[in-house]
Motif scaffolding. Structure first.
Motif, PDB file in Angstrom:
ATOM      1  N   VAL A 155       0.595  -1.301   0.069  1.00 37.91           N
ATOM      2  CA  VAL A 155      -0.339   0.212  -0.030  1.00 37.91           C
ATOM      3  C   VAL A 155       1.200   1.321   0.132  1.00 37.91           C
ATOM      4  CG1 VAL A 155      -2.086  -1.418   1.903  1.00 37.91           C
ATOM      5  CG2 VAL A 155      -0.138  -0.011   2.783  1.00 37.91           C
ATOM      6  N   ALA A 156       0.255   2.689  -0.044  1.00 36.48           N
ATOM      7  CA  ALA A 156       1.134   3.990  -0.624  1.00 36.48           C
ATOM      8  C   ALA A 156       0.558   4.633   0.866  1.00 36.48           C
ATOM      9  CB  ALA A 156       1.153   4.435  -1.515  1.00 36.48           C
ATOM     10  N   GLY A 157       1.434   5.874   1.049  1.00 34.09           N
ATOM     11  CA  GLY A 157       0.296   6.609   1.744  1.00 34.09           C
ATOM     12  C   GLY A 157       0.588   6.703   2.881  1.00 34.09           C
ATOM     13  N   ARG A 158      -1.168   7.326   3.580  1.00 32.39           N
ATOM     14  CA  ARG A 158      -1.175   7.332   4.988  1.00 32.39           C
ATOM     15  C   ARG A 158      -1.340   5.388   5.637  1.00 32.39           C
ATOM     16  NH1 ARG A 158      -6.701   9.782   7.031  1.00 32.39           N
ATOM     17  NH2 ARG A 158      -6.931   8.080   9.272  1.00 32.39           N
ATOM     18  N   GLU A 159      -1.764   4.779   4.516  1.00 27.76           N
ATOM     19  CA  GLU A 159      -2.195   3.863   5.311  1.00 27.76           C
ATOM     20  C   GLU A 159      -0.774   2.513   4.869  1.00 27.76           C
ATOM     21  OE1 GLU A 159      -5.123   0.167   2.852  1.00 27.76           O
ATOM     22  OE2 GLU A 159      -4.841   2.370   1.745  1.00 27.76           O
ATOM     23  N   ARG A 160       0.759   2.653   3.979  1.00 29.43           N
ATOM     24  CA  ARG A 160       1.675   2.461   4.700  1.00 29.43           C
ATOM     25  C   ARG A 160       2.494   2.905   6.187  1.00 29.43           C
ATOM     26  NH1 ARG A 160       6.971   3.932   3.215  1.00 29.43           N
ATOM     27  NH2 ARG A 160       8.840   2.280   2.772  1.00 29.43           N
ATOM     28  N   LEU A 161       1.730   4.566   6.320  1.00 30.32           N
ATOM     29  CA  LEU A 161       2.443   4.674   7.344  1.00 30.32           C
ATOM     30  C   LEU A 161       1.700   3.367   8.962  1.00 30.32           C
ATOM     31  CD1 LEU A 161       3.136   8.537   6.700  1.00 30.32           C
ATOM     32  CD2 LEU A 161       4.696   6.546   7.965  1.00 30.32           C
ATOM     33  N   ALA A 162       0.193   3.039   8.376  1.00 27.22           N
ATOM     34  CA  ALA A 162       0.230   2.674   9.322  1.00 27.22           C
ATOM     35  C   ALA A 162       0.048   1.320   9.511  1.00 27.22           C
ATOM     36  CB  ALA A 162      -1.576   2.822   9.329  1.00 27.22           C
ATOM     37  N   HIS A 163       0.998   0.694   8.489  1.00 30.90           N
ATOM     38  CA  HIS A 163       0.940  -0.769   8.494  1.00 30.90           C
ATOM     39  C   HIS A 163       2.789  -0.678   9.124  1.00 30.90           C
ATOM     40  CE1 HIS A 163      -2.458  -2.571   7.212  1.00 30.90           C
ATOM     41  NE2 HIS A 163      -2.077  -2.286   6.304  1.00 30.90           N
ATOM     42  N   ARG A 164       3.692   0.530   8.721  1.00 24.39           N
ATOM     43  CA  ARG A 164       4.818   0.190   9.649  1.00 24.39           C
ATOM     44  C   ARG A 164       4.373   0.526  11.013  1.00 24.39           C
ATOM     45  NH1 ARG A 164       8.043   5.040   6.175  1.00 24.39           N
ATOM     46  NH2 ARG A 164       9.647   3.831   7.980  1.00 24.39           N
ATOM     47  N   ALA A 165       3.824   1.694  11.458  1.00 25.04           N
ATOM     48  CA  ALA A 165       4.014   1.492  12.636  1.00 25.04           C
ATOM     49  C   ALA A 165       3.506   0.406  13.337  1.00 25.04           C
ATOM     50  CB  ALA A 165       3.141   2.933  13.110  1.00 25.04           C
ATOM     51  N   ALA A 166       2.420  -0.014  12.949  1.00 24.12           N
ATOM     52  CA  ALA A 166       1.683  -1.213  13.913  1.00 24.12           C
ATOM     53  C   ALA A 166       3.210  -2.433  13.364  1.00 24.12           C
ATOM     54  CB  ALA A 166       1.154  -2.230  12.496  1.00 24.12           C
ATOM     55  N   ALA A 167       3.948  -2.996  13.078  1.00 22.61           N
ATOM     56  CA  ALA A 167       4.931  -3.464  12.597  1.00 22.61           C
ATOM     57  C   ALA A 167       6.288  -3.512  13.803  1.00 22.61           C
ATOM     58  CB  ALA A 167       5.581  -3.181  11.217  1.00 22.61           C
ATOM     59  N   SER A 168       6.246  -1.685  14.163  1.00 22.45           N
ATOM     60  CA  SER A 168       6.629  -1.947  14.865  1.00 22.45           C
ATOM     61  C   SER A 168       7.292  -2.502  15.960  1.00 22.45           C
ATOM     62  CB  SER A 168       6.919  -0.339  15.094  1.00 22.45           C
ATOM     63  OG  SER A 168       8.271  -0.090  15.782  1.00 22.45           O
ATOM     64  N   LEU A 169       9.314  -2.335  15.994  1.00 23.99           N
ATOM     65  CA  LEU A 169       9.282  -3.690  17.505  1.00 23.99           C
ATOM     66  C   LEU A 169       9.410  -2.760  18.145  1.00 23.99           C
ATOM     67  CD1 LEU A 169      12.086  -5.318  15.993  1.00 23.99           C
ATOM     68  CD2 LEU A 169       9.967  -6.709  16.360  1.00 23.99           C
ATOM     69  N   GLY A 170       9.282  -1.606  18.314  1.00 24.05           N
ATOM     70  CA  GLY A 170       8.819  -0.398  20.084  1.00 24.05           C
ATOM     71  C   GLY A 170       9.210   0.974  19.454  1.00 24.05           C
ATOM     72  N   PRO A 171      10.326   1.329  20.353  1.00 20.93           N
ATOM     73  CA  PRO A 171      10.304   3.104  20.284  1.00 20.93           C
ATOM     74  C   PRO A 171      10.951   2.998  18.360  1.00 20.93           C
ATOM     75  CG  PRO A 171      10.294   2.377  22.690  1.00 20.93           C
ATOM     76  CD  PRO A 171       9.963   1.669  21.472  1.00 20.93           C
ATOM     77  N   ASP A 172      11.049   3.762  17.701  1.00 21.56           N
ATOM     78  CA  ASP A 172      11.099   4.366  16.621  1.00 21.56           C
ATOM     79  C   ASP A 172      11.308   5.852  16.333  1.00 21.56           C
ATOM     80  OD1 ASP A 172      11.999   4.296  13.970  1.00 21.56           O
ATOM     81  OD2 ASP A 172      10.824   2.809  13.441  1.00 21.56           O
ATOM     82  N   GLU A 173      12.186   5.915  16.518  1.00 20.24           N
ATOM     83  CA  GLU A 173      11.759   8.008  16.208  1.00 20.24           C
ATOM     84  C   GLU A 173      12.232   8.132  14.570  1.00 20.24           C
ATOM     85  OE1 GLU A 173      11.552  11.585  16.803  1.00 20.24           O
ATOM     86  OE2 GLU A 173      11.497  10.436  18.139  1.00 20.24           O
ATOM     87  N   ALA A 174      12.911   7.412  14.141  1.00 14.37           N
ATOM     88  CA  ALA A 174      12.796   7.957  12.764  1.00 14.37           C
ATOM     89  C   ALA A 174      11.721   7.474  12.083  1.00 14.37           C
ATOM     90  CB  ALA A 174      13.687   6.442  12.250  1.00 14.37           C
ATOM     91  N   LEU A 175      10.682   6.324  12.262  1.00 17.40           N
ATOM     92  CA  LEU A 175       9.229   6.507  11.811  1.00 17.40           C
ATOM     93  C   LEU A 175       8.421   7.146  12.038  1.00 17.40           C
ATOM     94  CD1 LEU A 175       7.457   5.080  10.297  1.00 17.40           C
ATOM     95  CD2 LEU A 175       6.724   3.123  11.973  1.00 17.40           C
ATOM     96  N   ALA A 176       8.448   7.563  13.842  1.00 17.53           N
ATOM     97  CA  ALA A 176       7.916   8.526  14.635  1.00 17.53           C
ATOM     98  C   ALA A 176       8.412  10.567  13.533  1.00 17.53           C
ATOM     99  CB  ALA A 176       7.921   8.539  15.815  1.00 17.53           C
ATOM    100  N   GLY A 177       9.131  10.105  13.200  1.00 18.78           N
ATOM    101  CA  GLY A 177       9.472  11.706  12.479  1.00 18.78           C
ATOM    102  C   GLY A 177       8.205  11.442  11.679  1.00 18.78           C
ATOM    103  N   GLU A 178       9.108  10.698  10.408  1.00 19.96           N
ATOM    104  CA  GLU A 178       7.839  10.461   9.788  1.00 19.96           C
ATOM    105  C   GLU A 178       6.336  10.774   9.751  1.00 19.96           C
ATOM    106  OE1 GLU A 178       9.119   7.837   6.265  1.00 19.96           O
ATOM    107  OE2 GLU A 178      10.380   6.680   7.836  1.00 19.96           O
TER     108      GLU A 178
END
Length: 874
Positions: free
Chosen positions: A300-323
């Motif tokens: 997927v792309a855009g906002r959905e992609r960010l949502a899945h990346r957030a759900a896939a995160s193993l924990g705190p991730d400042e780089a993804l948080a910044g995105e």
């Protein structure tokens, strides 16, 4: 149609739609995974279209009305079916409700299904429970007899009466639970005499998972991937996430098992019930879930992609948080504040540092408050963990809107704790909020003091400076110095159309202050521009006050149809945002129009609602709004003692100077009329002296010493003094007072006030035996009341004329012509040359409704053209 999850709503709706042979069916459904997708439902109704995030629900609702109009063109009934409304995204929900409220004469049947308690939105709750067009079908549970039939239909055999009774009692007849337990436990298990209880409904997931486990491993993987992608997703995307190059067999297995169904637009696959998807998703291990979300992010792309990346995160991730934070800032620029706040909340959850987490949460709360989403802002603030000056400032801002008892203390704490050198923004926000709080709580001098601090601490040219000056203008108005408040807003271009989008809140405030100084054309121009911007989805901190004051301006100007339309819109918006002061104002505006037109039950309902809102926010501005509405209703009814009971709550606050400020709250003139009518002449004289002292002096550029200050208040005062003098039989004083009122009248653009002046002067002249002059004044009043549709006052005027042997109508044009209020409103706009579509836009109804009212008007009036209608109304 309401029922519990799994109660058979979707099945019943599907069966009904399948039975229709000659209807245009528009069928959509809500999706739990898409509750944050702006206008998902609206876009389903119009395949191939995309509604921009941030579009105002009024605009989207108007688009839906247009769609329904087009679909009726061939004469078929249009059936709008919305399944699982509880999962509808909030913008779509509000847009659909907006459209449904305005269907009056359309060949449209709307059928919606929702879970019991699934509609927490107060606007929907009020519509479903109070609108005569609505029929509520509540689906109860299946009976023991129903379950016996169900078992037979499923080919499971004969279920004993005892087994059926057990199942019905244990599940309360929930269709989905019953079917799952029938298939899992079987006839023998349900019929057996055993002390062991049946599985609880919460164990339904185990039943579902048992069925999943019976499928091939690849089909289970396919279902797991589908659950991660949401309630429905394209088949290729599911196959990609499941790492299945050819998933035809898996699709067949999942469909045959009843878990998935093919959508109308293949290759879309949808879970047949949200509980299936929820159970499968919940059964995934944390590792599997993160892995699948990671794969989903690749499809997927855009906002959905960010949502899945957030759900896939193993924990705190400042780089993804910044995105996510960057995406939120970009989304703010598009006007989709709900999506921006969501992204900031996700960023906060991924923030390694506590201070970054709090900062992002507070940023999300501010955005939600700017979007007037009070409830969501409160939820976000409740998740903050650390005390800080900024948290106190934002919580205090929320309290200004909700009336929290701790508001002032939180704002003062923020002001005292902030560092002026490094936290100037916090200080400005706190001081600005304190300014507004002091205004609505009736302390204008304190408000001006805080406004000075807010403006002084803000950066010139910044958004915060504009916000502070907007609050300062409000404080000047509260202190009876509205011209100075308008001067504060002098940084705005003269034309509302030229005001930058970012300064719309200041434009709304300027329109409000113009109402307070009797500049009604200017107020309507400014507030009209702001309302048009709100209609395009522009976020604003003051949408409710904008619509309520636009209603007030139209009421004073004499356009009562527009006043009622905007009051109703303000009421709906205030209910959505759940801001008590906005509710009190909006209901008060609607009540005064309905009261003056003699529509007592509807007016009383709005008065009651205004009082209820004031009880939630017992500050003087809310109390005074409710009191003004109640006083207007009592006066129109001729209940003079009721007028005094209505105004007593304001006087009980001890803040009459604030709660009775002429131009803002105009109940004092009504109170004076009541005292005079009750024969309490000394009390009336004292009240009129008090009223005179409250009228603000002439503003800069006035005509000089003879200028009356606020013209509308001065006119009401002179009329009151004339009535008092006439009752005291002081003819000279009465003549002087009414002469003074006549001198002021040309500068007051308020037909209702002109009519009341002529009615009272006509009564005086009649008592003085000056019949020709009395008849002239009373006939003028009669004409003005008739144009406004002010039936109670029209009847009083007709009675006075009858006493002078002059026959006059006792009904307004709507009654004389045999038209309903709605028909007359449409007819008046059509007579000005507007098209049916333009009339529909003005009145916020469908084109079909306009056509219906216009057709009825032609029949009743025995005419056949718009030209004839215009001539007749003229």
């Amino acid at each position: 149609m309401e029922g519990e999850a799994g109660g058979g709503k979707s099945t019943l709706l599907s069966a009904f739609l399948g039975s229709l042979s000659n209807a245009a069916v528009l069928e959509v459904s809500g999706d739990e995974a898409e509750t944050l997708l702006s206008y998902g439902i609206i876009d389903q109704l119009q395949p191939g279209t995309f509604t921009e995030p941030g579009t105002d629900p009024m605009a989207a609702g108007a688009g839906l009305l247009d769609l329904l109009d087009r679909r009726q063109a061939d004469g078929q009934v249009v059936v709008l079916a919305i399944d699982d409304l509880q999962w509808a995204d909030r913008p779509s929900s509000r847009a659909v409700l907006f459209a449904l409220r305005r269907l009056r004469a359309d060949k449209v049947l709307a059928v919606v299904s929702t879970r019991v308690g699934g509609l927490a939105d107060p606007g929907w709750a009020r519509f479903l429970s109070g609108d005569s067009r609505v029929t509520r079908v509540r689906l109860g549970g299946l009976s023991a007899g129903d379950l016996t039939e169900l078992a037979d239909a499923l080919g499971l055999g004969v279920l004993s009466r005892r087994g059926a009774a057990r199942l019905a009692a244990h599940t309360e007849g929930n269709a989905l639970y019953c079917r799952a337990l029938l298939e899992e436990i079987g006839i023998a298990g349900l019929s057996a005499a055993t002390d062991r209880g049946l599985p609880a409904p919460r164990d339904l997931s185990a039943v579902i998972l048992a069925r999943v486990a019976s499928l091939p491993v690849s089909a289970q993987s396919f279902l797991a991937a589908a659950s991660v992608l949401g309630q429905h997703a394209p088949m290729p995307a599911i196959a990609s996430v499941a790492r299945l190059p050819d998933a035809r067999g898996e699709v067949d297995a999942a469909v045959a098992a009843g878990f998935l169904t093919e959508g109308a637009s293949a290759p879309e696959l949808t879970f047949t019930h949200p509980l299936y998807r929820a159970a499968i998703y919940a059964d995934l291990s944390p590792t599997s879930r993160r892995e699948l979300h990671g794969r989903a992010a690749e499809t997927v792309a855009g906002r959905e992609r960010l949502a899945h990346r957030a759900a896939a995160s193993l924990g705190p991730d400042e780089a993804l948080a910044g995105e996510l934070e960057a995406a939120a800032l970009a989304t703010v620029a598009t006007g989709d504040l709900g999506a921006a706040a969501w992204a900031l909340e996700q960023a906060a959850a991924l923030s390694p540092a506590a201070q970054d987490r709090e900062r992002r949460l507070l940023d999300a709360a501010v955005i939600l408050l700017n979007a007037a989403d009070t409830a969501a802002a409160a939820r976000v603030l409740a998740s903050c963990q650390n005390s800080s000056a900024r948290r106190d400032a934002v919580t205090g801002l929320l309290g200004v809107f909700t009336g929290s008892p701790s508001t002032e203390a939180r704002l003062l704490a923020a002001w005292q704790a902030h560092d002026p050198e490094t936290e100037g923004e916090i200080g400005t926000r706190a001081a600005t909020s304190l300014t507004n709080w002091m205004v609505i709580s009736g302390r204008p001098e304190a408000a001006l003091s805080w406004a000075d601090r807010a403006v002084g601490g803000s950066v010139p040219g910044s958004a915060l400076r504009a916000m502070a000056r907007t609050a300062q203008a409000y404080a000047f108005a509260a202190a009876g110095r509205s011209p100075e408040g308008l001067a504060v807003l002098g940084f705005l271009p003269a034309s509302g159309n030229e005001v930058p989008i970012s300064e719309t809140d200041a434009l709304i405030m300027r329109g409000m202050l113009k109402v307070y100084v009797d500049d009604l054309p200017g107020a309507i121009a400014d507030l009209g521009v702001a309302t048009a911007r709100l209609g395009t989805g522009l976020p604003s901190s003051y949408p409710g006050p904008c619509l309520a004051h636009l209603s007030e301006a139209h009421f004073r100007r004499g356009d009562w149809d527009a006043a009622l339309t905007h009051a109703q819109l303000a009421t709906a918006l205030a209910q959505d945002t759940d801001r008590p002061l906005d509710l009190a104002r909006a209901h008060a505006r609607a009540a005064q129009v309905l009261a003056c037109r003699g529509q007592w039950p509807a007016a009383q309902a709005h008065v009651n609602a205004a009082r209820a809102a004031a009880e939630r926010l017992p500050l003087v501005y809310a109390v005074a709004a409710a009191a003004t509405a109640a006083a207007a209703l009592a006066h129109a009814r001729g209940d003079l003692a009721g007028v005094l009971r209505a105004t007593e709550p304001v006087r009980a606050t001890g803040l009459v100077d604030a709660g009775g400020r002429p131009g803002i709250f105009n109940w004092r003139a009504i109170e004076a009329d009541a005292l005079i009518g009750l024969g309490r002449l000394e009390d009336a004289a004292a009240m009129l002296d008090e009223f005179e002292a409250a009228i603000p002096p002439p503003g800069p550029g006035s005509a000089g010493p003879a200028s009356p200050g606020l013209g509308s208040a001065a006119l009401a005062l002179a009329r009151g003094r004339g009535n008092l003098a006439a009752l005291r039989e002081d003819a000279a004083a009465a003549e002087a007072a009414f002469t003074r009122a006549r001198e002021i009248e040309p500068g007051v653009p308020m037909p209702f006030e002109h009519a009341r002046l002529s009615l009272d002067d006509g009564r005086r002249l009649a008592a003085a035996q000056d019949r020709p002059a009395a008849v002239a004044q009373l006939e003028r009043a009669h004409r003005l009341f008739s144009d406004l549709g002010a039936d109670p006052y029209l009847q009083a005027c007709a009675a006075e004329l009858a006493a002078l042997q002059v026959t006059a109508a006792t009904s307004s044009p709507a009654e004389l012509l045999g038209l309903s209020r709605a028909e007359l409103a449409v007819a008046r706009l059509v007579a000005t040359g507007l098209t049916n579509k333009e009339v529909a836009s003005e009145l916020y109804v469908s084109v079909k409704t306009v056509e219906y009212h216009l057709r009825n008007s032609y029949i009743k009036l025995d005419i056949s053209s718009r030209r004839a209608l215009a001539a007749l109304l003229a």
